[in-house]
Design an enzyme around this catalytic site. Structure first.
Site, PDB file in Angstrom:
ATOM      1  N   HIS A  85       0.815  -1.258  -0.064  1.00 37.84           N
ATOM      2  CA  HIS A  85      -0.130  -0.022  -0.092  1.00 37.84           C
ATOM      3  C   HIS A  85       0.999   1.343  -0.102  1.00 37.84           C
ATOM      4  CE1 HIS A  85      -3.925  -1.978   1.022  1.00 37.84           C
ATOM      5  NE2 HIS A  85      -3.062  -2.947   1.420  1.00 37.84           N
ATOM      6  N   ASN A 158     -10.504  -2.452   2.396  1.00 32.13           N
ATOM      7  CA  ASN A 158     -10.085  -2.461   1.054  1.00 32.13           C
ATOM      8  C   ASN A 158     -11.522  -2.123   0.305  1.00 32.13           C
ATOM      9  OD1 ASN A 158      -7.535  -3.283   1.159  1.00 32.13           O
ATOM     10  ND2 ASN A 158      -7.637  -5.406   0.929  1.00 32.13           N
ATOM     11  N   HIS A 349      -4.139   0.773  11.863  1.00 30.84           N
ATOM     12  CA  HIS A 349      -3.724  -0.587  12.641  1.00 30.84           C
ATOM     13  C   HIS A 349      -5.254  -0.912  12.660  1.00 30.84           C
ATOM     14  CE1 HIS A 349      -2.613  -3.382  14.898  1.00 30.84           C
ATOM     15  NE2 HIS A 349      -1.688  -2.954  15.804  1.00 30.84           N
TER      16      HIS A 349
HETATM   17  C1  HEM Z   1      -2.008 -10.965   7.291  1.00 28.52           C
HETATM   18  C2  HEM Z   1      -2.375 -10.214   6.374  1.00 28.52           C
HETATM   19  C3  HEM Z   1      -1.936  -8.821   6.045  1.00 28.52           C
HETATM   20  C4  HEM Z   1      -0.885  -8.159   6.687  1.00 28.52           C
HETATM   21  C5  HEM Z   1       0.277  -8.994   7.449  1.00 28.52           C
HETATM   22  C6  HEM Z   1      -0.771  -6.865   6.335  1.00 28.52           C
HETATM   23  C7  HEM Z   1       0.215  -6.148   6.384  1.00 28.52           C
HETATM   24  C8  HEM Z   1       0.079  -4.758   6.191  1.00 28.52           C
HETATM   25  C9  HEM Z   1       1.314  -3.764   6.227  1.00 28.52           C
HETATM   26  C10 HEM Z   1       2.683  -4.222   6.890  1.00 28.52           C
HETATM   27  C11 HEM Z   1       0.885  -2.612   5.867  1.00 28.52           C
HETATM   28  C12 HEM Z   1       1.675  -1.293   5.812  1.00 28.52           C
HETATM   29  C13 HEM Z   1       1.304  -0.517   7.056  1.00 28.52           C
HETATM   30  C14 HEM Z   1       2.310   0.736   7.090  1.00 28.52           C
HETATM   31  O1  HEM Z   1       3.447   0.658   6.733  1.00 28.52           O
HETATM   32  O2  HEM Z   1       1.936   1.808   7.919  1.00 28.52           O
HETATM   33  C15 HEM Z   1      -0.288  -2.611   5.380  1.00 28.52           C
HETATM   34  C16 HEM Z   1      -1.151  -1.643   4.828  1.00 28.52           C
HETATM   35  C17 HEM Z   1      -2.304  -1.775   4.664  1.00 28.52           C
HETATM   36  N1  HEM Z   1      -3.078  -2.929   4.751  1.00 28.52           N
HETATM   37 FE1  HEM Z   1      -2.489  -4.733   5.258  1.00 28.52          FE
HETATM   38  N2  HEM Z   1      -1.901  -6.599   5.729  1.00 28.52           N
HETATM   39  C18 HEM Z   1      -2.684  -7.689   5.548  1.00 28.52           C
HETATM   40  C19 HEM Z   1      -3.978  -7.856   4.928  1.00 28.52           C
HETATM   41  C20 HEM Z   1      -4.577  -6.653   4.639  1.00 28.52           C
HETATM   42  C21 HEM Z   1      -6.147  -7.038   4.435  1.00 28.52           C
HETATM   43  C22 HEM Z   1      -7.035  -8.298   4.424  1.00 28.52           C
HETATM   44  C23 HEM Z   1      -6.502  -5.710   4.251  1.00 28.52           C
HETATM   45  C24 HEM Z   1      -8.143  -5.342   4.064  1.00 28.52           C
HETATM   46  C25 HEM Z   1      -9.057  -5.378   4.852  1.00 28.52           C
HETATM   47  C26 HEM Z   1      -5.568  -4.609   4.331  1.00 28.52           C
HETATM   48  C27 HEM Z   1      -5.441  -3.305   4.174  1.00 28.52           C
HETATM   49  C28 HEM Z   1      -4.449  -2.413   4.316  1.00 28.52           C
HETATM   50  C29 HEM Z   1      -4.412  -1.223   4.045  1.00 28.52           C
HETATM   51  C30 HEM Z   1      -5.892  -0.408   3.364  1.00 28.52           C
HETATM   52  C31 HEM Z   1      -3.255  -0.522   4.134  1.00 28.52           C
HETATM   53  C32 HEM Z   1      -2.735   0.967   3.910  1.00 28.52           C
HETATM   54  C33 HEM Z   1      -2.996   1.643   5.116  1.00 28.52           C
HETATM   55  C34 HEM Z   1      -2.460   3.219   4.871  1.00 28.52           C
HETATM   56  O3  HEM Z   1      -3.204   3.477   3.970  1.00 28.52           O
HETATM   57  O4  HEM Z   1      -1.669   3.566   5.442  1.00 28.52           O
HETATM   58  N3  HEM Z   1      -4.541  -5.450   4.608  1.00 28.52           N
HETATM   59  N4  HEM Z   1      -0.752  -4.026   5.494  1.00 28.52           N
END
Ligand code: HEM
Length: 743
Positions: A85, A158, A349
């Site tokens: 992202h 999402n 988070h």
């Molecule tokens: C085990 C599954 C997942 C892991 C380990 C994971 C991990 C991460 C990580 C490491 C980030 C970067 C965060 C940052 O640097 O601030 C991120 C961002 C994000 N994740 Fe996940 N994610 C997972 C699944 C999902 C799922 C299922 C969704 C949706 C429901 C999702 C939605 C998002 C969104 C929207 C962001 C961006 C947040 C922003 O705009 O700063 N992720 N995710």
């Protein structure tokens, strides 16, 4: 600008002004207008053009603390981008509930209809780097930070209601597979490559998500025109401690609309910032994006009544089984002041909760709860990123966490532990009635094991449900997307495995994709289908199986029935050259504006055109810098000279052809109809009206109500029909014919 006058007054009017979050941010906003240049220590700088040297041609002196400070700061300006992202755009706004939801939750921000909770929202793509195109085929992140009076609640969702994998332990594998390949770092922001499809072809649980990602949902027209989903099942907990399951939805006021893949590819070249620009401009112009919060609420006793497991993030709850209640409104009404300080440094988070909302045991959610703070510790450089202005709650923060890089809070007093007597026992724990968070006391009595619930293994039923719920047009786009993606895969075995997997979803789908690949769908799929089998376990246990489904189609899964009653915020190109009918330009601009649409005059050159009656017609953009893919519709006004000049201009002809190819609304009045004829998008006969340019007879392609032509005098009725066609988004019935138009 006068000395001392604040720069922030110079831009569009600020909204969200009364929000507690905006008030808190205000103290961090700094404007340099009317100020002197200083060092970081506040010393006024006399010469910012020359470093300190021994003589005018001599070596620079180490003593030059001004040079050193400036370059040192510059050298450290970059922070790691998000591991996923990375590419995003954010905005401020507010959320308000329609009626108290105290029946379901004790969360205060969901109880008081008079309360406006400030929010910051960040939209993103997943796979690409921070500088990648907005129009990648990808899931869009839809992360909302609610600054509630009880602390921050982050709904990190999402634009697709399900996910690729069921268990967090597979997330690094999924992301390694979709990111650019490790040996050559190609391709950027694209899933169309071998490692992604290799992984997917071995992971049947991803097939439901694949159907969504191959659909046009993965190439939204605008961030303002997409749904949002919390994906996992969460809990709402009321004052008495009763818990119900909940699925969160965001429903966009403008409906769900997408572009075509051919457009997406072209937009990526013409304006890779297309979606962030669209969001920014909509907010600056006062056309504030809006969504309704929707809830699907499921009583705990009904947990096991579904043919899928509520804890499985590769499944959705069909709206036919549990309707979505619309409970509140989200409005985005203020752009950030500073992209880095706000959009880049915001830290979401899924574990940022308030009392009244709680987790379930969804194994993907559980892993996420670990991941976000962990990654932010390195991305934002230490444990104090909650103190960055955009991340600070509006609720007071008191605890015994101390020190660390860049600590800003000056915690006063002698004690930093609990229990203490020296600090009078403060900060105190809060009882439940005072808002102290108490985890939902779910009863668990189980063996530790690495396993999944039985219904998790139904990998295909909802993929089939999605396919069956799509319109013929949408199905065609999915087939094309799969042909494109798999067509970029070199490994024939991977393509073949994917055809086998698609055949599990729908035989017709697999057959149509295979045709484009010039391959046969394998008659028998080599088992086992699921290769994610733990060592020492029987692969049979891990093979997909189907549970009987209650519904075969769900209207909510198709974009065909979405909101199509407004042209608001749609962008219309008005093609013109010298000699254009200036009255028609002004008239159409006025009527479009009244419908809430925007228009831009596009001409072979910039400056002002000389209209047919000598009036000046200002040009917004030249044909060189834009393309029809950046617009929703095209209008060609009359004026013989203008129409002739445009018909002789290849980029103008292409403009109209592309709009036709992409099934957009097209209008022309008077001699402007000639350009449509030159572009080959008019049929020769029969003609409903005499061609006003006198070039013979022509009429819109048969049955195409998104092509509106008429005489100069018919401008009002042309505009009316044109605006209705824009509101319908696209005329998909044109698509088969449009494919024959070279553009
Ligand atoms: C085990 C599954 C997942 C892991 C380990 C994971 C991990 C991460 C990580 C490491 C980030 C970067 C965060 C940052 O640097 O601030 C991120 C961002 C994000 N994740 Fe996940 N994610 C997972 C699944 C999902 C799922 C299922 C969704 C949706 C429901 C999702 C939605 C998002 C969104 C929207 C962001 C961006 C947040 C922003 O705009 O700063 N992720 N995710």
């Amino acid at each position: 600008m006068a000395k001392g006058e604040s720069r922030k007054n110079a831009r569009a009017p600020k909204r969200s002004g009364s929000s507690p979050k905006q008030a808190a941010l205000e103290q961090f906003r700094v404007s340099a207008d009317g100020e002197h240049l200083t060092t970081d220590q506040g010393l006024r700088i006399n010469d910012d053009q020359n470093s300190l040297k021994a003589g005018d041609r001599g070596p620079s002196l180490l003593e030059d603390f001004i040079l050193r400070e400036k370059i040192t700061h510059f050298d450290h300006e970059r922070i790691p981008e998000r591991v996923v992202h990375a590419r995003g755009a954010g905005a401020h706004g507010h959320f308000q509930v329609y009626q108290s939801l105290s029946r379901y939750t004790k969360a205060k921000f969901l109880q008081d209809p008079a309360l406006r909770t400030p929010v910051f929202v960040r939209f993103s793509t997943v796979a690409g780097s921070r500088g990648s195109t907005d129009l990648a085929r990808d899931v869009r992140g839809f992360a909302v930070k609610f600054y509630t009076q009880e602390g921050n609640f982050d709904l990190v969702g999402n634009n697709i209601p399900v996910f690729f994998i069921q268990d967090a332990v597979k997330f690094p594998d999924l992301i390694h597979a979709v990111k650019p390949e490790p040996h050559n770092e190609m391709p950027q922001a694209a899933s169309a490559h071998d490692t992604f499809w290799d992984f997917i072809s071995l992971m049947p649980e991803s097939m439901h998500m694949i159907m969504w990602v191959m659909s046009d949902r993965a190439i939204p027209r605008s961030l303002r025109m997409m749904e949002g989903f919390g994906v996992h099942t969460f809990r709402l907990v009321d004052e008495r401690g009763t818990s119900r399951f909940v699925k969160f939805h965001w429903k966009p006021a403008l409906g769900v609309h997408s572009v075509l893949w051919d457009e997406a590819l072209k937009i990526s070249g013409k304006d890779p910032d297309f979606q962030r620009r669209d969001l920014w401009e909509a907010i600056e112009s006062g056309a504030f994006p809006e969504w309704e919060l929707g809830l699907q609420i499921i009583e705990e006793k009904d947990e096991h009544t579904f043919e899928f497991d509520l804890l499985d993030p590769t499944k959705l709850v069909p709206e036919e089984l549990v309707p979505v209640k619309r409970v509140g409104r989200l409005v985005l009404d203020r752009n950030p002041d500073n992209f880095f300080a706000e959009t880049e440094q915001v830290a979401f988070h899924p574990g940022h909760l308030v009392s009244g909302i709680d987790f379930t045991n969804d194994p993907l959610l559980q892993g996420r709860l670990f991941s976000y703070t962990d990654t932010q510790l390195i991305r934002l450089g230490g444990p104090n990123f909650h103190e960055i202005p955009i991340n600070r709650p509006v609720a007071p923060v008191h605890n015994n966490q101390r020190d660390g890089h860049m600590r800003q809070t000056l915690d006063v007093g002698q004690s930093s532990y609990h229990p203490n007597s020296l600090g009078g026992g403060c900060p105190m724990q809060a009882g439940r009635r005072l808002g102290g968070f108490v985890s939902y006391p779910e009863a668990i009595d189980a063996e530790k094991q690495r396993a999944r619930g039985e219904k998790f293994f139904d990998h295909f039923s909802q993929a089939t449900l999605f396919w069956n719920s799509q319109s013929a047009t949408e199905q065609g786009h999915i087939v094309q997307a799969l042909r494109f993606e798999l067509g970029k895969v070199d490994g024939l075995a991977i393509r073949e495995r994917m055809l086998g997997m698609l055949a599990q979803v729908d035989k017709d789908l697999a057959g149509r994709v295979s045709e484009g690949l010039g391959m046969a769908v394998p008659a028998r799929v080599d088992g086992p289908l699921n290769l994610s089998v733990p060592a020492d376990r029987d692969p049979k246990e891990f093979q997909p199986r189907r549970f009987k489904q209650r519904i075969e189609r769900s209207r909510a899964l198709s974009m065909a029935d979405t909101v199509k009653d407004t042209a608001k915020t749609r962008k219309v190109a008005i093609l013109a050259a010298d000699g254009v009918d200036g009255t028609a330009v002004a008239g159409m601009q006025r009527l479009l504006k009244a419908a809430g649409a925007q228009s831009k005059v596009i001409a072979p050159r910039l400056g002002a055109l000389t209209g047919a009656r000598g009036q000046a017609v200002p040009v917004d953009w030249s044909l060189l810098t834009v393309g029809s893919v950046l617009f929703d519709a095209v209008y060609v006004p009359g004026g013989d000279k203008s129409a002739e000049a445009l018909a002789a201009e290849a980029s103008a002809v292409l403009f109209v052809r592309e709009a036709f190819k992409h099934c957009k609304a097209i209008a022309a009045s008077g001699a402007g109809v000639g350009l449509l004829a030159a572009a080959g998008i008019m049929e020769d006969s029969p003609a409903p009206a005499e061609s006003p340019s006198g070039r013979g007879k022509s009429s819109p392609a048969a049955n195409d109500d998104a092509i509106v032509v008429g005489t100069d005098a018919q401008l009002e009725s042309i505009a009316q029909a044109f605006i209705q066609a824009i509101a319908r988004h696209r005329n998909w019935s044109r698509e088969a014919k449009a494919q024959r138009v070279p553009a």
